[in-house]
Design an enzyme around this catalytic site. Structure first.
Site, PDB file in Angstrom:
ATOM      1  N   ARG A  53      45.935  39.293  72.069  1.00  0.00           N
ATOM      2  CA  ARG A  53      45.960  39.681  73.480  1.00  0.00           C
ATOM      3  C   ARG A  53      45.516  38.535  74.391  1.00  0.00           C
ATOM      4  O   ARG A  53      45.814  38.509  75.573  1.00  0.00           O
ATOM      5  CB  ARG A  53      45.105  40.930  73.730  1.00  0.00           C
ATOM      6  CG  ARG A  53      45.175  41.388  75.191  1.00  0.00           C
ATOM      7  CD  ARG A  53      44.704  42.822  75.399  1.00  0.00           C
ATOM      8  NE  ARG A  53      43.426  43.097  74.802  1.00  0.00           N
ATOM      9  CZ  ARG A  53      42.246  42.712  75.299  1.00  0.00           C
ATOM     10  NH1 ARG A  53      42.170  42.062  76.425  1.00  0.00           N
ATOM     11  NH2 ARG A  53      41.131  43.000  74.657  1.00  0.00           N
ATOM     12  N   ASP A 179      62.071  32.287  89.512  1.00  0.00           N
ATOM     13  CA  ASP A 179      62.551  33.067  88.368  1.00  0.00           C
ATOM     14  C   ASP A 179      63.872  32.430  87.949  1.00  0.00           C
ATOM     15  O   ASP A 179      64.889  32.555  88.626  1.00  0.00           O
ATOM     16  CB  ASP A 179      62.732  34.532  88.760  1.00  0.00           C
ATOM     17  CG  ASP A 179      63.274  35.399  87.613  1.00  0.00           C
ATOM     18  OD1 ASP A 179      63.877  34.839  86.674  1.00  0.00           O
ATOM     19  OD2 ASP A 179      63.105  36.623  87.670  1.00  0.00           O
TER      20      ASP A 179
END
Ligand SMILES: *Cc1c(COP(=O)(O)O)cnc(C)c1O
Length: 386
Positions: A53, A179
């Site tokens: 994580r 993006d």
């Protein structure tokens, strides 16, 4: 097209080996999958503690180094999805009271994130038509921290010129966040053009096989560390298996995208000559409104195109049902050719008028061209148009 300097190794080599292939005798050629979420920790210190994580599992670290090299960035972080990447990338840049300038031509999920979720966090967002002259400058405020855009744009295939925008962000001390999912690093590396942050939905071209959900953020080492902190706390890290699959997918990135570029060009030219196709949206065609920008900014025109068939919005359903190779599915960028209707997928939450203003009228079909033989893909389109 301009050949850009990529340091000593070409992108295709970096995608296979990274910057330093392991050469010891008996070392595996393929990085092993470490499908473990726990690692033995040194006693008496928190230094070097591994936990997936935190983004520091062995498979995550391997693919992150490779992605940073490919994008020409200091650092990269792999996250659980493109949306996770976009959310954490922007949360690391913006605080309550800050203002973001974003292109109005955005992926549907990103648009909702910016206009609905960020509002609840006290982050103000203004949407700007990226083709409006001086539009960015006119909407800048004292609190503006960053400009966010997509280029080429999903699904309209318009191409926003990053170069003038990066002059503006450098001048004004803003971060330029791009993006770059549609282009993939084969066709565009925004950092070379002055962008500060690059985001990908790695679910698309980077992995390229329709079997992994993941996202990537690239930028300076210190910024990537801040994104990592957000990813840890908001729980947006990828599973080790997703990282291992992405590592494998990346090796063929260059050949896949080269083939997709060539296939899309052939299909766009074929569609352009047909009476039963009313419009073709592909930046590689000389009559595309952004052809000149695309020709000078991109290394390839991409594997995505839009078509509007002459049978109109009503005829598209029949057309879609007749296709045999092309499958109706919402994602993109993989080896299988897919077709989708943005009005029933990425842009379903907008009204027909809003979609038309974004260059996506009803009846617009988005083609994600795969690596099959172009003549087979064309033959399938032809039989479905009849
Ligand atoms: C698909 C896509 C996203 C979202 O990525 P996920 O991996 O589905 O979360 C973001 N931006 C663009 C341009 C996309 O095409």
């Amino acid at each position: 097209m301009v050949k850009k300097d990529r340091g000593s190794l070409a992108l295709s080599t970096l995608a296979v080996h990274g910057t330093a292939p392991v050469r010891e005798t008996d070392a595996p050629i393929v990085s092993p999958l470490h499908q473990s979420v726990n690692y033995v920790q040194e006693v008496g210190t928190a230094d070097g503690m591994r936990y997936p994580r935190y983004g520091n599992g062995p498979n995550a670290e391997i693919v992150q180094k490779r992605l940073a090299a490919i994008e020409g960035a200091e650092g990269a972080l792999v996250l659980s999805s493109g949306m996770g990447a976009t959310a954490c990338a922007l949360l690391a840049l913006l605080r309550p009271g800050d203002h973001l300038l974003a292109s109005s031509w955005l992926y549907g999920g990103t648009r909702t994130l910016l206009t609905e979720e960020f509002a609840t966090l006290g982050i103000e967002v203004s949407l700007v038509d990226p083709m409006e002259s001086r539009g960015w400058r006119k909407r800048m405020r004292k609190q503006t921290r960053a400009i966010f855009l997509e280029s080429p744009v999903n699904p309209s295939c318009r191409v926003v010129d990053l170069r003038p925008i990066s002059y503006l962000t450098h001048d004004s001390g803003l971060a330029l966040v791009v993006d770059s999912t549609f282009a993939s690093p084969v066709n565009l590396r925004p950092i070379e053009l002055g962008a500060d942050v690059v985001i990908h939905s790695a679910t698309k071209y980077l992995n390229g096989h329709h079997d992994v959900l993941s996202g990537v953020v690239c930028g300076t080492a210190s910024y990537i560390e801040e994104v990592r902190q957000k990813m840890m706390i908001w729980g947006q890290a990828p599973d080790p298996f997703a990282c291992w699959m992405l590592d494998r997918g990346l090796k063929t990135l260059d050949v896949r995208v080269q083939r997709q570029n060539a296939n899309a060009m052939a299909i766009a030219r074929w569609c352009e000559a047909r009476k039963d196709v009313r419009r073709v949206h592909y930046p590689g065609l000389t009559d595309h409104p952004d052809h000149e920008v695309a020709r000078t900014m991109l290394d390839g025109f991409g594997g995505m195109l839009g078509i509007e068939i002459s049978a109109g919005a009503k005829g598209t359903e029949k057309f879609l049902r007749k296709l045999k190779l092309w499958r109706h599915a919402p994602s993109l960028g993989g080896v299988d050719s897919l077709v989708s209707e943005p009005r029933y997928s990425s842009h379903v939450h907008l009204t027909p008028d809003e979609r038309a203003r974004l260059g996506v009228p009803d009846g617009f079909l988005r083609l994600s061209v795969g690596i099959e033989a172009a003549e087979d893909l064309i033959a399938d389109l032809e039989q479905a148009l009849k």
